[in-house]
Design a protein around this motif. Sequence first.
Motif, PDB file in Angstrom:
ATOM      1  N   THR A 108      12.497  68.719  44.553  1.00  0.00           N
ATOM      2  CA  THR A 108      13.462  69.767  44.210  1.00  0.00           C
ATOM      3  C   THR A 108      12.812  71.076  43.792  1.00  0.00           C
ATOM      4  OG1 THR A 108      13.592  69.190  41.852  1.00  0.00           O
ATOM      5  CG2 THR A 108      15.030  67.968  43.365  1.00  0.00           C
ATOM      6  N   ARG A 118      19.388  69.157  40.340  1.00  0.00           N
ATOM      7  CA  ARG A 118      18.976  70.187  41.298  1.00  0.00           C
ATOM      8  C   ARG A 118      18.948  69.620  42.708  1.00  0.00           C
ATOM      9  NH1 ARG A 118      18.480  75.373  38.854  1.00  0.00           N
ATOM     10  NH2 ARG A 118      17.871  75.041  36.674  1.00  0.00           N
ATOM     11  N   PRO A 119      19.214  70.450  43.693  1.00  0.00           N
ATOM     12  CA  PRO A 119      19.207  69.948  45.072  1.00  0.00           C
ATOM     13  C   PRO A 119      17.788  69.759  45.602  1.00  0.00           C
ATOM     14  CG  PRO A 119      19.695  72.295  45.046  1.00  0.00           C
ATOM     15  CD  PRO A 119      19.650  71.859  43.616  1.00  0.00           C
ATOM     16  N   THR A 124      18.686  72.282  50.272  1.00  0.00           N
ATOM     17  CA  THR A 124      18.684  73.743  50.225  1.00  0.00           C
ATOM     18  C   THR A 124      18.461  74.328  51.620  1.00  0.00           C
ATOM     19  OG1 THR A 124      17.837  73.699  47.960  1.00  0.00           O
ATOM     20  CG2 THR A 124      17.593  75.756  49.160  1.00  0.00           C
ATOM     21  N   HIS A 128      21.012  76.613  54.083  1.00  0.00           N
ATOM     22  CA  HIS A 128      20.544  77.907  54.588  1.00  0.00           C
ATOM     23  C   HIS A 128      20.556  77.991  56.111  1.00  0.00           C
ATOM     24  CE1 HIS A 128      17.983  81.376  55.297  1.00  0.00           C
ATOM     25  NE2 HIS A 128      17.093  80.609  55.894  1.00  0.00           N
ATOM     26  N   LEU A 150      25.077  71.763  45.739  1.00  0.00           N
ATOM     27  CA  LEU A 150      25.322  72.237  47.110  1.00  0.00           C
ATOM     28  C   LEU A 150      26.376  71.391  47.813  1.00  0.00           C
ATOM     29  CD1 LEU A 150      21.689  73.063  48.275  1.00  0.00           C
ATOM     30  CD2 LEU A 150      23.474  74.660  47.544  1.00  0.00           C
ATOM     31  N   HIS A 154      25.485  68.633  52.411  1.00  0.00           N
ATOM     32  CA  HIS A 154      24.050  68.801  52.620  1.00  0.00           C
ATOM     33  C   HIS A 154      23.244  67.617  52.084  1.00  0.00           C
ATOM     34  CE1 HIS A 154      25.151  72.751  53.905  1.00  0.00           C
ATOM     35  NE2 HIS A 154      25.760  72.968  52.755  1.00  0.00           N
ATOM     36  N   PHE A 358      10.222  78.185  51.266  1.00  0.00           N
ATOM     37  CA  PHE A 358      11.488  78.859  51.537  1.00  0.00           C
ATOM     38  C   PHE A 358      11.281  80.244  52.139  1.00  0.00           C
ATOM     39  CE2 PHE A 358      13.593  76.189  47.980  1.00  0.00           C
ATOM     40  CZ  PHE A 358      13.861  75.176  48.888  1.00  0.00           C
ATOM     41  N   PHE A 369      22.710  80.264  44.178  1.00  0.00           N
ATOM     42  CA  PHE A 369      23.772  79.432  44.731  1.00  0.00           C
ATOM     43  C   PHE A 369      24.806  79.174  43.639  1.00  0.00           C
ATOM     44  CE2 PHE A 369      20.040  78.457  47.288  1.00  0.00           C
ATOM     45  CZ  PHE A 369      20.550  78.410  48.573  1.00  0.00           C
ATOM     46  N   ALA A 379      17.164  79.307  43.998  1.00  0.00           N
ATOM     47  CA  ALA A 379      16.578  78.344  44.928  1.00  0.00           C
ATOM     48  C   ALA A 379      15.300  77.730  44.375  1.00  0.00           C
ATOM     49  CB  ALA A 379      16.296  79.023  46.270  1.00  0.00           C
ATOM     50  N   THR A 380      14.522  78.495  43.619  1.00  0.00           N
ATOM     51  CA  THR A 380      13.299  77.969  43.031  1.00  0.00           C
ATOM     52  C   THR A 380      13.263  78.261  41.531  1.00  0.00           C
ATOM     53  OG1 THR A 380      11.954  79.980  43.312  1.00  0.00           O
ATOM     54  CG2 THR A 380      12.052  78.441  45.176  1.00  0.00           C
TER      55      THR A 380
END
Length: 390
Positions: A108, A118-119, A124, A128, A150, A154, A358, A369, A379-380
């Motif tokens: 993650t 967390r995804p 992620t 995207h 998310l 996903h 990413f 998100f 995202a991070t």
Amino acid sequence: MDRRTFLGGSLGGFLGYALRNGGGGLATGAKRVVVLWMDGGPSQIDTFDPKPGEDTGGEFRAIETAAPGVRISETLPAVAKRMDRLSVIRGLSSPEGDHARGQYLMHTGFPLSEGFARPAAGATASAHLPASSVPQYVTIGAPGFGPAYLGAAHAPFTIDDPRRALEKLRAVERRKDRLRLARELDRGFGESTASPLLERREETLRRIEALVGTPFMKALEVEPGADEFATRCKLALNLLKAGVGYVEVQLGGWDTHIDNFSNVRRLCGQLDAPWAALIDDLVRLGLWDETILLWMGEFGRTPLINARNGRDHYPRATCAVLGGGGIAGGRLYGETDKKGIGVVKERATVADLFATLFDRLGLDPKKRFRTEFGGTATATDGGTPIRELF
């Protein structure tokens, strides 16, 4: 029917695929990712950060590679011949020395928090990448980490055995009339109950039917390799060709507390040729520059060799290997001291690794998100792309 193995995957993966309704557009960068996940934590010293002549160096020699100035362990001779296409992050370190927490972090990019899931990076990426008729996040050989906020759209689609998955899809093809009847019965019942579960099930059935005859189904027709991992790598290539955006392939057994050197030699023997073949195939098919390849595990192993001729957990210094998709080949980032005890130059965090991934995928590492709590999450975990590898 066992919900964990239906079509060789988890129910969460099927619900996620069935509920998928779109994603962000991919403006720039690579188009797909393949992760070679070394479950258990591979020894960095016995793979990509050798320490020849030191008491921590162990039994293996360091050999020259196709990249001038880059030496790796003799355990990976085929990969060594392709190091001009790969770069090594030797300065990677992590705060997590526990398997479960380390696996979570390295999937993650965030430390485990019981109150805020967390995804996975694959989820992620799925959110995207452009919408597709095939799942965009697939794991081979082990259940994937989930999509968190998310959403199920996903979630990972897990394949344990491609032959079994193919057989079950063919069974779905033969039973289309039954599935159609099941949907009609559900619809009649749903009119009186208005159950969201029934709505999801109907969509699931429809989406599963839609897989029949697709490139995804064809991708499952994989020729067996020399062993299970070789077959998994062939399947991964098929899935990437079929349009899957993020594929993770697992090779387990790296928790080498006992007999480290015999186990590492055996594991690298399984890893070396399939990895090299995957690189060659991606290059041959013209997919290398559009595909990020990432090799990693949850942490490294101790430089000091224990009383059982093994190496224990060591997150303080580990390695990750990247190639393709805009990553330069033949480079080293970071350096550990002569015994491999600590990072002495160009330290990289796990968040930096994910930011690099990413960024090359065309996703802003700082992108926010929306979460189910009404807030936003990045995202991070504050990571910065390692531009020395571009």
